[in-house]
Write a protein that holds these residues in place. Structure first.
Motif, mmCIF file in Angstrom:
data_model
loop_
_atom_site.group_PDB
_atom_site.id
_atom_site.type_symbol
_atom_site.label_atom_id
_atom_site.label_comp_id
_atom_site.label_asym_id
_atom_site.label_seq_id
_atom_site.Cartn_x
_atom_site.Cartn_y
_atom_site.Cartn_z
ATOM 1 N N ASP A 143 -6.482 7.146 2.168
ATOM 2 C CA ASP A 143 -5.265 6.698 1.485
ATOM 3 C C ASP A 143 -5.627 6.212 0.093
ATOM 4 O OD1 ASP A 143 -2.766 5.821 0.838
ATOM 5 O OD2 ASP A 143 -2.614 4.311 2.412
ATOM 6 N N GLU A 186 3.680 12.225 -1.914
ATOM 7 C CA GLU A 186 3.300 10.956 -1.298
ATOM 8 C C GLU A 186 3.780 10.902 0.141
ATOM 9 O OE1 GLU A 186 1.315 8.257 -0.646
ATOM 10 O OE2 GLU A 186 1.463 7.992 -2.824
ATOM 11 N N THR A 208 2.866 7.961 2.263
ATOM 12 C CA THR A 208 2.597 6.643 2.818
ATOM 13 C C THR A 208 3.935 6.014 3.215
ATOM 14 O OG1 THR A 208 2.859 5.403 0.756
ATOM 15 C CG2 THR A 208 0.718 6.402 1.162
ATOM 16 N N ARG A 235 4.662 3.112 1.649
ATOM 17 C CA ARG A 235 4.701 2.064 0.636
ATOM 18 C C ARG A 235 5.621 2.465 -0.524
ATOM 19 N NH1 ARG A 235 -0.688 2.855 1.366
ATOM 20 N NH2 ARG A 235 -1.039 3.420 -0.811
#
Length: 311
Positions: A146, A166, A168, A170
């Protein structure tokens, strides 16, 4: 030279197989035409949705050669070129470049769980070895590596990187990347469980790199338009909320189990999954079929399979 710019729906395409288990290139052609007709901007061939880890090297090369022959300029053809180490990745990039690829997407090599510094070096060394437009797939759920936005932004200074996907959870990471305004198209995974689609698009993302476009390409193309005017954000909200059943279904099993099972059930030329993966059955599959019927995708795309008629 100006960088390639991609906006909209970037679909991670399945790999269709014949009944005997070999790659079905006729089906590949049908699927690519389907996406051209319904607004897909680019396709990723041989990503994780394409069961790339279960393809032989000969199959990977033949897929590049045969599918690149089908390009007509309306969609960009990117290929998953990650190898099991830096040298094999560069070799994959060289082959793709020599055989007609528009670009390549790279993730960190799987299983080795390299440090962030080593993964950053991997992406930069690969980019130095080619002039292909490249994208990074930050995908910790699959590769256990990551990258922090500091690493990503340093990588994006390399002139060959044009896409950031992306994956993730987050939102803050997406915000930091977009705030820095790197010269790449920032796209996100369409998984509703990650929850990145709404914040990415609202903060200025250029589109989605999605799996659900395999079954709903026009809808994902509408969802993936950059927010350049207020009316786009309004249509986004309506489309996103309507598509939630399909989005959740697509990620109800490890990709591409759910989406490929549904494609096959509605009559699309998807073929079987490669073992040891097996398709969804029973109630698990019916959830997807009901979502197709409720959204009217069967009428829109002309699907009349027995499985749909039984719902």
């Amino acid at each position: 030279m100006a960088k390639m710019k991609i906006e909209g729906s970037f679909v991670a395409l399945i790999t269709p197989f014949n009944q005997d288990g070999c790659v079905d290139f006729g089906a590949f052609g049908s699927l690519l035409r389907f996406h051209e007709q319904h607004g897909t901007s680019a396709v990723l061939i041989m990503g994780s949705t394409g069961e790339v880890s279960m393809l032989s090297q000969d199959e990977r090369q033949k897929i590049i050669v045969e599918t690149a022959k089908l390009k007509n300029g309306r969609m960009k053809f990117f290929y998953g070129c990650t190898g099991n180490n830096t040298a094999s990745t560069i070799a994959n990039l060289e082959f793709a470049r020599a055989n007609g690829a528009d670009g390549a997407i790279l993730a960190a090599p799987s299983y080795i769980c390299a440090s962030e510094a080593d993964v950053e070096s991997f992406f930069l060394e690969a980019a130095d070895a080619t002039d292909l437009p490249l994208g990074i797939y930050n995908n910790p759920p699959r590769v256990k590596s990551d990258l922090h936005w500091d690493h990503l932004l340093r990588i994006f200074r390399h002139p060959n990187y044009v896409i950031h996907k992306e994956s993730t959870t987050r939102v803050g990471q997406v915000a930091q990347v977009l705030a820095a305004r790197p010269d790449v198209s920032v796209m996100c995974c369409d998984s509703p469980n990650l929850g990145l689609v709404v914040p990415t698009m609202s903060l200025g993302g250029q589109g989605t790199a999605n799996m659900s476009g395999n079954i709903a390409p026009a809808e994902m193309a509408l969802l993936s338009r950059p927010w350049t005017t207020p009316d786009v954000s309004t249509s986004f909200r309506e489309t996103y909320l309507a598509l939630l059943p399909i989005l959740h279904f697509a990620y109800s099993a490890i990709n591409p189990v759910a989406i490929k099972s549904l494609m096959r059930a509605v009559g699309m030329p998807a073929g079987e999954l490669r073992k040891p993966l097996t398709g969804l059955q029973g109630e698990a599959l019916k959830q997807g079929l009901r979502a197709v019927r409720e959204l009217g995708l069967d009428r829109k795309y002309g699907w009349t399979s027995p499985e749909l008629r039984s719902i």
